[in-house]
Scaffold this motif. Structure first.
Motif, PDB file in Angstrom:
ATOM      1  N   THR A   1       8.827  51.123  31.657  1.00 14.38           N
ATOM      2  CA  THR A   1      10.121  51.659  31.239  1.00 14.38           C
ATOM      3  C   THR A   1      10.985  50.474  30.810  1.00 14.38           C
ATOM      4  OG1 THR A   1      11.061  51.464  33.450  1.00 14.38           O
ATOM      5  CG2 THR A   1       9.996  53.582  32.884  1.00 14.38           C
ATOM      6  N   GLU A   2      12.181  50.755  30.350  1.00  9.65           N
ATOM      7  CA  GLU A   2      13.105  49.681  29.984  1.00  9.65           C
ATOM      8  C   GLU A   2      13.377  48.784  31.202  1.00  9.65           C
ATOM      9  OE1 GLU A   2      17.714  49.338  28.562  1.00  9.65           O
ATOM     10  OE2 GLU A   2      16.519  50.984  27.739  1.00  9.65           O
ATOM     11  N   GLN A   3      13.602  49.418  32.362  1.00 13.61           N
ATOM     12  CA  GLN A   3      13.847  48.644  33.588  1.00 13.61           C
ATOM     13  C   GLN A   3      12.606  47.848  33.988  1.00 13.61           C
ATOM     14  OE1 GLN A   3      14.316  51.992  33.399  1.00 13.61           O
ATOM     15  NE2 GLN A   3      16.473  52.372  33.782  1.00 13.61           N
ATOM     16  N   GLY A   4      11.431  48.451  33.802  1.00  7.44           N
ATOM     17  CA  GLY A   4      10.185  47.771  34.129  1.00  7.44           C
ATOM     18  C   GLY A   4       9.942  46.569  33.229  1.00  7.44           C
ATOM     19  N   THR A   5      10.276  46.717  31.966  1.00  9.06           N
ATOM     20  CA  THR A   5      10.131  45.606  31.020  1.00  9.06           C
ATOM     21  C   THR A   5      11.049  44.461  31.416  1.00  9.06           C
ATOM     22  OG1 THR A   5       9.563  47.150  29.255  1.00  9.06           O
ATOM     23  CG2 THR A   5      10.264  44.942  28.586  1.00  9.06           C
ATOM     24  N   ARG A   6      12.291  44.800  31.768  1.00  8.15           N
ATOM     25  CA  ARG A   6      13.243  43.769  32.214  1.00  8.15           C
ATOM     26  C   ARG A   6      12.726  43.054  33.454  1.00  8.15           C
ATOM     27  NH1 ARG A   6      17.764  46.972  30.822  1.00  8.15           N
ATOM     28  NH2 ARG A   6      17.549  47.986  32.816  1.00  8.15           N
ATOM     29  N   LEU A   7      12.248  43.842  34.434  1.00 10.32           N
ATOM     30  CA  LEU A   7      11.738  43.257  35.678  1.00 10.32           C
ATOM     31  C   LEU A   7      10.550  42.345  35.397  1.00 10.32           C
ATOM     32  CD1 LEU A   7      11.586  43.031  38.781  1.00 10.32           C
ATOM     33  CD2 LEU A   7      10.094  45.039  38.715  1.00 10.32           C
ATOM     34  N   ALA A   8       9.596  42.809  34.599  1.00  5.00           N
ATOM     35  CA  ALA A   8       8.409  42.005  34.306  1.00  5.00           C
ATOM     36  C   ALA A   8       8.789  40.695  33.624  1.00  5.00           C
ATOM     37  CB  ALA A   8       7.440  42.809  33.445  1.00  5.00           C
ATOM     38  N   ARG A   9       9.746  40.751  32.702  1.00  3.99           N
ATOM     39  CA  ARG A   9      10.195  39.521  32.023  1.00  3.99           C
ATOM     40  C   ARG A   9      10.910  38.581  32.986  1.00  3.99           C
ATOM     41  NH1 ARG A   9      11.977  42.666  26.585  1.00  3.99           N
ATOM     42  NH2 ARG A   9       9.942  42.567  25.580  1.00  3.99           N
ATOM     43  N   GLU A  10      11.731  39.139  33.871  1.00 13.13           N
ATOM     44  CA  GLU A  10      12.413  38.313  34.873  1.00 13.13           C
ATOM     45  C   GLU A  10      11.409  37.625  35.785  1.00 13.13           C
ATOM     46  OE1 GLU A  10      15.152  40.823  36.981  1.00 13.13           O
ATOM     47  OE2 GLU A  10      16.333  41.231  35.184  1.00 13.13           O
ATOM     48  N   LEU A  11      10.405  38.365  36.226  1.00 16.37           N
ATOM     49  CA  LEU A  11       9.390  37.780  37.109  1.00 16.37           C
ATOM     50  C   LEU A  11       8.577  36.721  36.380  1.00 16.37           C
ATOM     51  CD1 LEU A  11       8.206  40.961  39.037  1.00 16.37           C
ATOM     52  CD2 LEU A  11       9.614  39.084  39.905  1.00 16.37           C
ATOM     53  N   ARG A  12       8.313  36.953  35.093  1.00 19.96           N
ATOM     54  CA  ARG A  12       7.589  35.961  34.295  1.00 19.96           C
ATOM     55  C   ARG A  12       8.409  34.676  34.218  1.00 19.96           C
ATOM     56  NH1 ARG A  12       6.053  37.449  28.243  1.00 19.96           N
ATOM     57  NH2 ARG A  12       4.166  38.343  29.139  1.00 19.96           N
ATOM     58  N   GLU A  13       9.695  34.793  33.959  1.00 12.39           N
ATOM     59  CA  GLU A  13      10.557  33.610  33.864  1.00 12.39           C
ATOM     60  C   GLU A  13      10.680  32.902  35.210  1.00 12.39           C
ATOM     61  OE1 GLU A  13      11.736  32.027  31.162  1.00 12.39           O
ATOM     62  OE2 GLU A  13      10.459  33.499  30.163  1.00 12.39           O
ATOM     63  N   THR A  14      10.802  33.668  36.275  1.00 13.38           N
ATOM     64  CA  THR A  14      10.889  33.081  37.610  1.00 13.38           C
ATOM     65  C   THR A  14       9.638  32.278  37.931  1.00 13.38           C
ATOM     66  OG1 THR A  14      12.278  34.889  38.372  1.00 13.38           O
ATOM     67  CG2 THR A  14      11.198  33.587  40.068  1.00 13.38           C
ATOM     68  N   ALA A  15       8.480  32.796  37.513  1.00 15.05           N
ATOM     69  CA  ALA A  15       7.220  32.104  37.769  1.00 15.05           C
ATOM     70  C   ALA A  15       7.135  30.802  36.988  1.00 15.05           C
ATOM     71  CB  ALA A  15       6.041  33.005  37.413  1.00 15.05           C
ATOM     72  N   ARG A  16       7.809  30.723  35.852  1.00 13.64           N
ATOM     73  CA  ARG A  16       7.780  29.518  35.012  1.00 13.64           C
ATOM     74  C   ARG A  16       8.845  28.496  35.398  1.00 13.64           C
ATOM     75  NH1 ARG A  16       7.113  32.389  29.140  1.00 13.64           N
ATOM     76  NH2 ARG A  16       5.019  33.149  29.485  1.00 13.64           N
ATOM     77  N   THR A  17       9.841  28.925  36.163  1.00 16.56           N
ATOM     78  CA  THR A  17      10.939  28.051  36.530  1.00 16.56           C
ATOM     79  C   THR A  17      10.547  27.229  37.755  1.00 16.56           C
ATOM     80  OG1 THR A  17      12.490  29.708  35.728  1.00 16.56           O
ATOM     81  CG2 THR A  17      13.384  27.979  37.145  1.00 16.56           C
ATOM     82  N   PRO A  18      10.727  25.918  37.702  1.00 16.47           N
ATOM     83  CA  PRO A  18      10.411  25.082  38.866  1.00 16.47           C
ATOM     84  C   PRO A  18      11.180  25.560  40.097  1.00 16.47           C
ATOM     85  CG  PRO A  18      10.886  23.714  36.961  1.00 16.47           C
ATOM     86  CD  PRO A  18      11.229  25.119  36.583  1.00 16.47           C
ATOM     87  N   PRO A  19      10.556  25.495  41.278  1.00 16.14           N
ATOM     88  CA  PRO A  19      11.188  26.011  42.508  1.00 16.14           C
ATOM     89  C   PRO A  19      12.586  25.485  42.764  1.00 16.14           C
ATOM     90  CG  PRO A  19       8.920  25.387  42.942  1.00 16.14           C
ATOM     91  CD  PRO A  19       9.240  24.957  41.526  1.00 16.14           C
ATOM     92  N   GLN A  20      12.853  24.202  42.491  1.00 17.14           N
ATOM     93  CA  GLN A  20      14.185  23.675  42.770  1.00 17.14           C
ATOM     94  C   GLN A  20      15.235  24.340  41.908  1.00 17.14           C
ATOM     95  OE1 GLN A  20      11.686  21.916  41.500  1.00 17.14           O
ATOM     96  NE2 GLN A  20      12.339  20.608  39.836  1.00 17.14           N
ATOM     97  N   LEU A  21      14.883  24.802  40.711  1.00 14.94           N
ATOM     98  CA  LEU A  21      15.842  25.481  39.849  1.00 14.94           C
ATOM     99  C   LEU A  21      16.055  26.922  40.282  1.00 14.94           C
ATOM    100  CD1 LEU A  21      14.844  24.136  36.330  1.00 14.94           C
ATOM    101  CD2 LEU A  21      16.659  23.361  37.835  1.00 14.94           C
ATOM    102  N   VAL A  22      15.025  27.550  40.831  1.00  9.23           N
ATOM    103  CA  VAL A  22      15.153  28.912  41.315  1.00  9.23           C
ATOM    104  C   VAL A  22      16.153  28.947  42.469  1.00  9.23           C
ATOM    105  CG1 VAL A  22      13.954  30.818  42.450  1.00  9.23           C
ATOM    106  CG2 VAL A  22      12.862  29.594  40.557  1.00  9.23           C
ATOM    107  N   ARG A  23      16.105  27.965  43.339  1.00 13.90           N
ATOM    108  CA  ARG A  23      17.015  27.910  44.479  1.00 13.90           C
ATOM    109  C   ARG A  23      18.424  27.472  44.053  1.00 13.90           C
ATOM    110  NH1 ARG A  23      12.521  25.383  46.782  1.00 13.90           N
ATOM    111  NH2 ARG A  23      13.544  23.375  46.548  1.00 13.90           N
ATOM    112  N   GLY A  24      18.552  26.952  42.851  1.00  8.42           N
ATOM    113  CA  GLY A  24      19.864  26.531  42.381  1.00  8.42           C
ATOM    114  C   GLY A  24      20.153  25.062  42.624  1.00  8.42           C
ATOM    115  N   ALA A  25      19.219  24.339  43.196  1.00 10.33           N
ATOM    116  CA  ALA A  25      19.436  22.918  43.452  1.00 10.33           C
ATOM    117  C   ALA A  25      18.906  22.114  42.274  1.00 10.33           C
ATOM    118  CB  ALA A  25      18.702  22.500  44.731  1.00 10.33           C
ATOM    119  N   LEU A  26      19.762  21.362  41.657  1.00  8.76           N
ATOM    120  CA  LEU A  26      19.350  20.512  40.540  1.00  8.76           C
ATOM    121  C   LEU A  26      19.252  19.077  41.031  1.00  8.76           C
ATOM    122  CD1 LEU A  26      21.706  21.989  37.800  1.00  8.76           C
ATOM    123  CD2 LEU A  26      19.282  22.429  38.106  1.00  8.76           C
ATOM    124  N   SER A  27      18.062  18.669  41.418  1.00 10.95           N
ATOM    125  CA  SER A  27      17.924  17.306  41.933  1.00 10.95           C
ATOM    126  C   SER A  27      17.043  16.463  41.096  1.00 10.95           C
ATOM    127  CB  SER A  27      17.372  17.331  43.346  1.00 10.95           C
ATOM    128  OG  SER A  27      16.291  18.185  43.479  1.00 10.95           O
TER     129      SER A  27
END
Length: 102
Positions: A76-102
């Motif tokens: 669904t539209e919501q499912g597409t959004r969720l899948a894209r968000e999870l894809r981006e989260t998986a590509r983002t380094p852990p320190q950026l996911v937590r909000g810490a820029l070190s």
């Protein structure tokens, strides 16, 4: 608004496979082959995502006489959004996911 899904690695792999086939529908058997998940794991995930509003599921008649209809799944539209968000989260380094820029 859909409830928050279980974002286990299995759920993420199902959502990624559905996103790759989107907007075309996917069959459970094909999702099983793509994700490597057995039916006892896959179908409960599909049912849960459908119940939460992230998937549309419908029956499709077989093109081959004598074969039963099959369920096809589409994000669904919501499912597409969720899948894209999870894809981006998986590509983002852990320190950026937590909000810490070190």
């Amino acid at each position: 608004m859909p409830r928050s899904p279980n974002t286990s690695p299995h759920t993420r792999s199902v959502l990624e496979a559905l996103l790759q086939s989107h907007p075309d529908p996917a069959y459970g058997y094909d999702l099983s082959k793509t994700t490597g998940l057995r039916s006892g794991t896959l179908y409960p995930i599909l049912q849960r995502l459908h119940a939460q509003g992230y998937l549309e599921a419908r029956w499709e008649e077989s093109l081959h006489p004598g074969k039963p209809p099959r369920h096809v799944y589409t994000l669904t539209e919501q499912g597409t959004r969720l899948a894209r968000e999870l894809r981006e989260t998986a590509r983002t380094p852990p320190q950026l996911v937590r909000g810490a820029l070190s």
